[in-house]
Write a protein that holds these residues in place. Structure first.
Motif, mmCIF file in Angstrom:
data_model
loop_
_atom_site.group_PDB
_atom_site.id
_atom_site.type_symbol
_atom_site.label_atom_id
_atom_site.label_comp_id
_atom_site.label_asym_id
_atom_site.label_seq_id
_atom_site.Cartn_x
_atom_site.Cartn_y
_atom_site.Cartn_z
ATOM 1 N N ASN A 22 0.833 -1.103 -0.066
ATOM 2 C CA ASN A 22 -0.184 -0.018 0.144
ATOM 3 C C ASN A 22 0.697 1.287 -0.053
ATOM 4 O O ASN A 22 0.535 2.265 -0.702
ATOM 5 C CB ASN A 22 -0.796 0.062 1.446
ATOM 6 C CG ASN A 22 -2.387 0.416 0.897
ATOM 7 O OD1 ASN A 22 -2.741 0.296 -0.328
ATOM 8 N ND2 ASN A 22 -3.096 0.625 1.900
ATOM 9 N N ILE A 23 1.966 1.104 0.872
ATOM 10 C CA ILE A 23 2.751 2.434 0.959
ATOM 11 C C ILE A 23 3.737 2.625 -0.298
ATOM 12 O O ILE A 23 3.537 3.866 -0.922
ATOM 13 C CB ILE A 23 3.856 2.063 2.127
ATOM 14 C CG1 ILE A 23 3.277 2.046 3.523
ATOM 15 C CG2 ILE A 23 4.717 3.193 1.965
ATOM 16 C CD1 ILE A 23 3.966 1.657 4.623
ATOM 17 N N VAL A 24 3.904 1.463 -0.817
ATOM 18 C CA VAL A 24 4.810 1.542 -2.313
ATOM 19 C C VAL A 24 3.873 2.139 -3.398
ATOM 20 O O VAL A 24 4.081 3.033 -3.985
ATOM 21 C CB VAL A 24 5.417 0.343 -2.695
ATOM 22 C CG1 VAL A 24 5.755 0.204 -4.032
ATOM 23 C CG2 VAL A 24 6.461 -0.106 -1.665
ATOM 24 N N LYS A 26 1.055 4.138 -2.969
ATOM 25 C CA LYS A 26 0.737 5.394 -2.803
ATOM 26 C C LYS A 26 1.822 6.307 -3.155
ATOM 27 O O LYS A 26 1.513 7.639 -3.384
ATOM 28 C CB LYS A 26 0.408 5.667 -1.390
ATOM 29 C CG LYS A 26 -1.193 5.119 -1.063
ATOM 30 C CD LYS A 26 -1.495 5.324 0.427
ATOM 31 C CE LYS A 26 -2.889 4.649 0.659
ATOM 32 N NZ LYS A 26 -3.469 4.906 2.059
ATOM 33 N N ASN A 27 3.010 5.761 -3.076
ATOM 34 C CA ASN A 27 4.196 6.833 -3.360
ATOM 35 C C ASN A 27 4.437 6.646 -5.058
ATOM 36 O O ASN A 27 5.241 7.411 -5.521
ATOM 37 C CB ASN A 27 5.531 6.198 -2.819
ATOM 38 C CG ASN A 27 5.585 6.441 -1.535
ATOM 39 O OD1 ASN A 27 4.805 6.821 -0.626
ATOM 40 N ND2 ASN A 27 6.797 6.610 -1.091
ATOM 41 N N ILE A 108 4.252 4.609 9.174
ATOM 42 C CA ILE A 108 4.000 4.507 7.495
ATOM 43 C C ILE A 108 4.796 5.686 7.106
ATOM 44 O O ILE A 108 5.426 5.682 5.842
ATOM 45 C CB ILE A 108 2.351 4.537 7.367
ATOM 46 C CG1 ILE A 108 1.804 3.292 7.688
ATOM 47 C CG2 ILE A 108 2.294 4.990 5.974
ATOM 48 C CD1 ILE A 108 0.169 3.248 7.741
ATOM 49 N N GLU A 109 4.659 6.809 7.580
ATOM 50 C CA GLU A 109 5.266 8.034 6.885
ATOM 51 C C GLU A 109 6.863 7.966 6.846
ATOM 52 O O GLU A 109 7.487 8.576 5.753
ATOM 53 C CB GLU A 109 5.011 9.322 7.572
ATOM 54 C CG GLU A 109 3.446 9.736 7.163
ATOM 55 C CD GLU A 109 3.180 10.005 5.818
ATOM 56 O OE1 GLU A 109 3.927 10.592 5.142
ATOM 57 O OE2 GLU A 109 2.093 9.515 5.344
ATOM 58 N N SER A 112 7.563 5.515 4.026
ATOM 59 C CA SER A 112 7.201 6.200 2.657
ATOM 60 C C SER A 112 8.775 7.326 2.237
ATOM 61 O O SER A 112 9.012 7.078 1.212
ATOM 62 C CB SER A 112 6.060 7.008 2.829
ATOM 63 O OG SER A 112 5.884 7.925 1.684
ATOM 64 N N ASP A 116 11.441 6.827 -0.922
ATOM 65 C CA ASP A 116 11.536 7.965 -1.537
ATOM 66 C C ASP A 116 13.147 8.552 -1.665
ATOM 67 O O ASP A 116 13.799 8.503 -2.625
ATOM 68 C CB ASP A 116 10.589 9.023 -1.318
ATOM 69 C CG ASP A 116 9.262 8.907 -2.000
ATOM 70 O OD1 ASP A 116 9.200 8.089 -2.841
ATOM 71 O OD2 ASP A 116 8.301 9.729 -1.340
#
Length: 230
Positions: A22-24, A26-27, A108-109, A112, A116
């Protein structure tokens, strides 16, 4: 159109794997889950990846074994995401070539941002103009091919090791504090995490020594930091 960034997520816990995917996503990247070290090796051997996230405690091949195989065969960026909190586990992973180490439970942040940040560093390395060489003693660093040779021998460096060496070689008279190195290479605020810098510098020194044991390339300026030895 820009090619998709493909990230392999090696995590046996389905809930955590789903969260990381999910994190990947959303990035803006494309995730692919693998639920064991053995399954991961199939994907690693047959597909091209822009990043690999690895849990250490995996069924089949352990995360440590997967990490060793990944870093031996390629320069793909690797982030470890593990419940192993011991400092030695982190040091071992960094020594083995991991670019970052995140402990569970994680924010999570933070995950993320670290993904990045790591990918951004690799993109910068790939985007350096062609034909640039930086030399110091018998080190020849080609910023086009990202190949570093010492005494005629090719040095296998991780992206962060490469950046540290490039930074120091392009400013040979500068003494770099640990904070200088961390903030320049990691693009994050330095909060006194000496282990991270120590491990990466130790890795670089060991690799340089193996290539040419008769030369010293990096010196410690006690109480100040590090510089290339002239």
């Amino acid at each position: 159109m820009q090619d998709s960034i493909n990230i392999l997520i090696i995590e046996d816990d389905e809930d955590i794997s789903r969260l990381l995917c999910n994190i990947v996503s959303k990035n803006g990247y494309s995730p692919k889950p693998a639920y064991s070290g053995t399954e991961a090796m199939i994907y690693l051997e047959n597909e091209k990846w822009d990043m690999v996230l690895i849990d250490l405690m995996l069924p089949g091949l352990s995360g440590e074994e997967v990490l060793e195989r990944v870093t031996r065969k390629s320069n793909v960026p690797v982030i470890i995401i593990s419940a192993k909190l011991e400092t030695q586990s982190k040091i071992n992973a960094l020594r083995a070539g991991a670019d970052d180490y995140i402990t569970k439970p994680f924010e999570i942040e933070e995950v993320s941002a670290r993904i990045d940040s790591c990918l951004r560093r690799y993109r910068v390395l790939r985007a350096v103009p062609t034909g640039n060489q930086v030399c110091h003693k018998d080190i020849v660093l080609d910023s086009d091919t990202k190949v570093v040779k010492v005494n005629g021998k090719v040095l296998k460096l991780t992206a962060r090791e490469y950046e540290i060496l490039l930074l120091m070689m392009t400013s040979p008279n500068k003494v770099f504090s640990k904070a200088n190195l961390f903030e320049s290479v990691w693009n994050e605020k330095y909060y006194g995490d000496d282990n991270t810098i120590n491990v990466h510098l130790s890795n670089i020194r060991n690799k340089l020594f193996k290539a040419n044991p008769n030369e010293v390339y990096i010196e410690t300026i006690w109480g100040m930091g590090y510089k290339v030895k002239t």
